[in-house]
Design a protein around this motif. Structure first.
Motif, mmCIF file in Angstrom:
data_model
loop_
_atom_site.group_PDB
_atom_site.id
_atom_site.type_symbol
_atom_site.label_atom_id
_atom_site.label_comp_id
_atom_site.label_asym_id
_atom_site.label_seq_id
_atom_site.Cartn_x
_atom_site.Cartn_y
_atom_site.Cartn_z
ATOM 1 N N VAL A 279 10.495 -9.581 -6.982
ATOM 2 C CA VAL A 279 9.695 -10.405 -7.903
ATOM 3 C C VAL A 279 8.383 -9.732 -8.303
ATOM 4 N N PHE A 280 8.068 -8.598 -7.714
ATOM 5 C CA PHE A 280 6.741 -7.988 -7.889
ATOM 6 C C PHE A 280 6.406 -7.724 -9.361
ATOM 7 N N ALA A 281 7.299 -7.041 -10.063
ATOM 8 C CA ALA A 281 7.015 -6.719 -11.476
ATOM 9 C C ALA A 281 6.976 -7.984 -12.320
ATOM 10 N N HIS A 282 7.858 -8.942 -12.036
ATOM 11 C CA HIS A 282 7.879 -10.186 -12.815
ATOM 12 C C HIS A 282 6.561 -10.941 -12.687
ATOM 13 N N VAL A 283 5.971 -10.913 -11.493
ATOM 14 C CA VAL A 283 4.731 -11.655 -11.236
ATOM 15 C C VAL A 283 3.510 -10.919 -11.775
ATOM 16 N N LEU A 284 3.567 -9.587 -11.807
ATOM 17 C CA LEU A 284 2.358 -8.800 -12.093
ATOM 18 C C LEU A 284 2.287 -8.192 -13.493
ATOM 19 N N ARG A 285 3.411 -8.014 -14.178
ATOM 20 C CA ARG A 285 3.380 -7.208 -15.408
ATOM 21 C C ARG A 285 2.487 -7.786 -16.496
ATOM 22 N N HIS A 286 2.298 -9.092 -16.509
ATOM 23 C CA HIS A 286 1.453 -9.709 -17.531
ATOM 24 C C HIS A 286 0.034 -9.960 -17.035
ATOM 25 N N ARG A 287 -0.244 -9.569 -15.778
ATOM 26 C CA ARG A 287 -1.554 -9.853 -15.198
ATOM 27 C C ARG A 287 -2.439 -8.621 -15.098
ATOM 28 N N ILE A 288 -1.873 -7.437 -15.085
ATOM 29 C CA ILE A 288 -2.698 -6.230 -15.023
ATOM 30 C C ILE A 288 -3.018 -5.770 -16.446
ATOM 31 N N ILE A 289 -4.162 -5.125 -16.582
ATOM 32 C CA ILE A 289 -4.572 -4.600 -17.894
ATOM 33 C C ILE A 289 -4.623 -3.084 -17.805
ATOM 34 N N LEU A 290 -3.840 -2.436 -18.656
ATOM 35 C CA LEU A 290 -3.774 -0.987 -18.639
ATOM 36 C C LEU A 290 -4.896 -0.386 -19.470
ATOM 37 N N SER A 291 -5.230 0.844 -19.170
ATOM 38 C CA SER A 291 -6.280 1.556 -19.893
ATOM 39 C C SER A 291 -5.722 2.157 -21.188
ATOM 40 N N TYR A 292 -6.629 2.590 -22.035
ATOM 41 C CA TYR A 292 -6.208 3.293 -23.255
ATOM 42 C C TYR A 292 -5.499 4.593 -22.899
ATOM 43 N N GLN A 293 -5.904 5.193 -21.793
ATOM 44 C CA GLN A 293 -5.271 6.430 -21.358
ATOM 45 C C GLN A 293 -3.797 6.206 -21.021
ATOM 46 N N ALA A 294 -3.501 5.079 -20.379
ATOM 47 C CA ALA A 294 -2.112 4.763 -20.050
ATOM 48 C C ALA A 294 -1.280 4.596 -21.318
ATOM 49 N N GLU A 295 -1.845 3.899 -22.308
ATOM 50 C CA GLU A 295 -1.134 3.725 -23.575
ATOM 51 C C GLU A 295 -0.916 5.064 -24.257
ATOM 52 N N ASP B 47 -0.600 7.881 -22.793
ATOM 53 C CA ASP B 47 0.393 8.630 -22.012
ATOM 54 C C ASP B 47 1.781 7.995 -22.070
ATOM 55 N N GLY B 48 1.910 6.870 -22.771
ATOM 56 C CA GLY B 48 3.200 6.197 -22.851
ATOM 57 C C GLY B 48 3.581 5.482 -21.565
ATOM 58 N N ILE B 49 2.590 5.081 -20.780
ATOM 59 C CA ILE B 49 2.823 4.411 -19.500
ATOM 60 C C ILE B 49 2.776 2.895 -19.711
ATOM 61 N N ASP B 50 3.810 2.188 -19.264
ATOM 62 C CA ASP B 50 3.802 0.728 -19.374
ATOM 63 C C ASP B 50 3.523 0.086 -18.018
ATOM 64 N N ALA B 51 3.400 -1.236 -18.024
ATOM 65 C CA ALA B 51 3.034 -1.965 -16.795
ATOM 66 C C ALA B 51 4.078 -1.784 -15.700
ATOM 67 N N ASP B 52 5.348 -1.764 -16.074
ATOM 68 C CA ASP B 52 6.398 -1.632 -15.063
ATOM 69 C C ASP B 52 6.332 -0.282 -14.357
ATOM 70 N N THR B 53 5.968 0.758 -15.085
ATOM 71 C CA THR B 53 5.817 2.086 -14.474
ATOM 72 C C THR B 53 4.683 2.080 -13.464
ATOM 73 N N VAL B 54 3.581 1.445 -13.816
ATOM 74 C CA VAL B 54 2.432 1.361 -12.912
ATOM 75 C C VAL B 54 2.804 0.579 -11.652
ATOM 76 N N LEU B 55 3.503 -0.525 -11.827
ATOM 77 C CA LEU B 55 3.862 -1.362 -10.680
ATOM 78 C C LEU B 55 4.879 -0.659 -9.776
ATOM 79 N N SER B 56 5.777 0.097 -10.366
ATOM 80 C CA SER B 56 6.721 0.885 -9.552
ATOM 81 C C SER B 56 5.977 1.922 -8.732
ATOM 82 N N LYS B 57 4.935 2.510 -9.323
ATOM 83 C CA LYS B 57 4.121 3.499 -8.613
ATOM 84 C C LYS B 57 3.401 2.857 -7.428
#
Length: 318
Positions: A282-298, A300-310
Motif C-alpha cells: 500500500v506504500f505507493a498508493h498512500v504516498l504518491r499524491h502526498r509527496i512533492i517532487l522538485s523541478y530537478q526530478a521532473e 530528470d523524468g523521475i515520477d513519485a512511484d520511482t522515488v517511493l520505490s527508492k
C-alpha cells in the motif's frame, strides 16, 4: 462473518472489473480504513463501473456527481428552499448526504466547489449559511480524474489531496484481459465468474473496521512504517538522489493512513498481524499524491512511484 462477506464482495468486484485486482482491493481497503479514494486513469478503464459494483455490494445509498466548471457548492451540499405555503425556508439535502459519492472528473470543478468537498471529506459535515449539518456515519468519496486531458481542469490543492487515503493509478489491460472484457460486455459467462453476494450491511462494515484496528503490528514493523515516512522528510540522510528529487515529504496524516491501510490489507488476506509486505503493497498508493517532487526530478523524468520505490530500497526492513 464480516471477513467472509468481504471475501465474497471482493470476488464479485473482480468478476465485474476484469484485470484490475489492485483497484478492486483498493476499494475494499478504503472502505475498511474509513478513507476516501482518488483514482487516476484514462477513460474507459471501468472506474465508474467498479464504483457502481461496490455500491450494489454494500448497504447504503450511492450518488454520482459529474464535476464540471460550472458546478456550484450548493450542487453538492444542498440549499435552503423557500416554502411559500409555510413562509419559511427548508433545507434540501444535496448529493453529499449519500453514503458513497462518486466524484467523476473531480479536477474539473472550481475552487469553491473543492472547498465545500474538502469540508465534507475532512470534517464529515457541511455548512450552509449559518447552519452545520452532519453527514452519515458511513461516508466515502471516490473521486476520478483523467491524466491525459488537462484543458479546463483545476489542479487539486495539496490540502485536499492529503485528505485522500490513497491514490490508485490505472493502466490499460493486456490482450488476454481485453478479450475477457469483450466477453463480459456481450453478456457471456466467464470462467469462475462470481455472482452478486448479499449486500454487506453498515453494521458489518463498522464491525470489520473495529477488527482492522485490532490487527497486531509488532513494534519493529511499526518503527519501520514510521521510518519510511520520515525518509520522505529527510531524504538527504539516505541518498543524494532522493534529496535532489524531493521538495516536501508526507504529513503525519500519511503515517496514519499507511498504518490503517496495512492493517486492512492484512485483514483482507485473513491474517491477524501486519507484515512489511503489507506496508510495501500500500506504500505507493498512500504516498504518491502526498509527496512533492522538485523541478530537478521532473527534469530528470523521475515520477513519485520511482522515488517511493527508492525509499523502500534504502530504508532497512525488520
Amino acid at each position: 462473518m464480516a471477513a467472509e462477506q468481504f471475501q465474497a464482495l471482493h470476488a464479485y468486484l473482480n468478476s465485474q472489473v476484469i484485470g484490475q485486482p489492485e483497484f478492486t482491493e483498493g476499494l475494499l481497503i478504503a472502505i475498511l480504513a474509513d478513507g476516501h479514494l482518488l483514482v487516476e486513469g484514462p477513460p474507459g478503464l471501468a472506474k465508474t463501473r467498479a464504483v457502481n459494483a461496490l455500491a450494489t455490494g454494500i448497504e447504503g445509498s450511492f450518488h454520482r456527481v459529474q464535476f464540471t466548471p460550472d458546478l456550484l457548492p450548493a450542487d453538492l451540499t444542498g440549499t435552503d428552499i423557500y416554502r411559500a405555503e409555510t413562509g419559511s425556508f427548508e433545507f434540501q439535502q444535496g448529493p453529499l448526504f449519500h453514503n458513497i459519492i462518486l466524484a467523476d472528473e473531480i479536477n474539473r470543478a472550481p475552487a469553491k466547489v473543492q472547498s465545500a468537498l474538502l469540508e465534507a471529506m475532512a470534517e464529515r459535515q457541511i455548512t450552509v449559511g449559518q447552519t452545520t449539518y452532519k453527514l452519515p456515519p458511513l461516508f466515502m468519496v471516490l473521486a476520478t480524474q483523467n491524466p491525459l486531458e488537462q484543458e479546463g481542469t483545476y489542479p487539486l490543492p495539496e490540502a485536499q489531496l492529503d485528505r485522500f487515503l490513497m491514490q490508485l493509478n490505472l493502466d490499460y489491460p493486456n490482450a488476454a484481459v481485453e478479450r475477457d472484457i469483450l466477453r463480459l460486455t456481450r453478456g457471456e459467462e466467464l470462467e469462475g465468474q462470481a455472482s452478486m453476494p448479499s449486500p454487506v450491511t453498515q453494521a458489518d462494515i463498522f464491525a470489520a473496521r473495529r477488527e482492522v484496528l485490532e490487527i497486531y503490528m509488532d513494534d519493529s514493523v511499526e518503527e519501520y512504517l514510521v521510518q519510511l515516512i520520515i525518509a520522505t522528510r529527510t531524504p538527504d540522510f539516505y541518498s543524494a538522489d532522493l534529496a535532489r528529487w524531493l521538495s516536501y515529504g508526507a504529513s503525519p496524516r500519511a503515517t496514519i493512513a499507511l498504518d490503517r491501510c496495512a492493517r486492512a490489507r492484512a485483514w483482507l488476506n485473513q491474517r491477524d498481524f501486519v507484515t512489511p509486505d503489507d506496508i510495501h503493497y500500500v506504500f505507493a498508493h498512500v504516498l504518491r499524491h502526498r509527496i512533492i517532487l522538485s523541478y530537478q526530478a521532473e527534469a530528470d523524468g523521475i515520477d513519485a512511484d520511482t522515488v517511493l520505490s527508492k525509499i523502500i530500497e534504502l530504508v532497512p526492513a525488520p
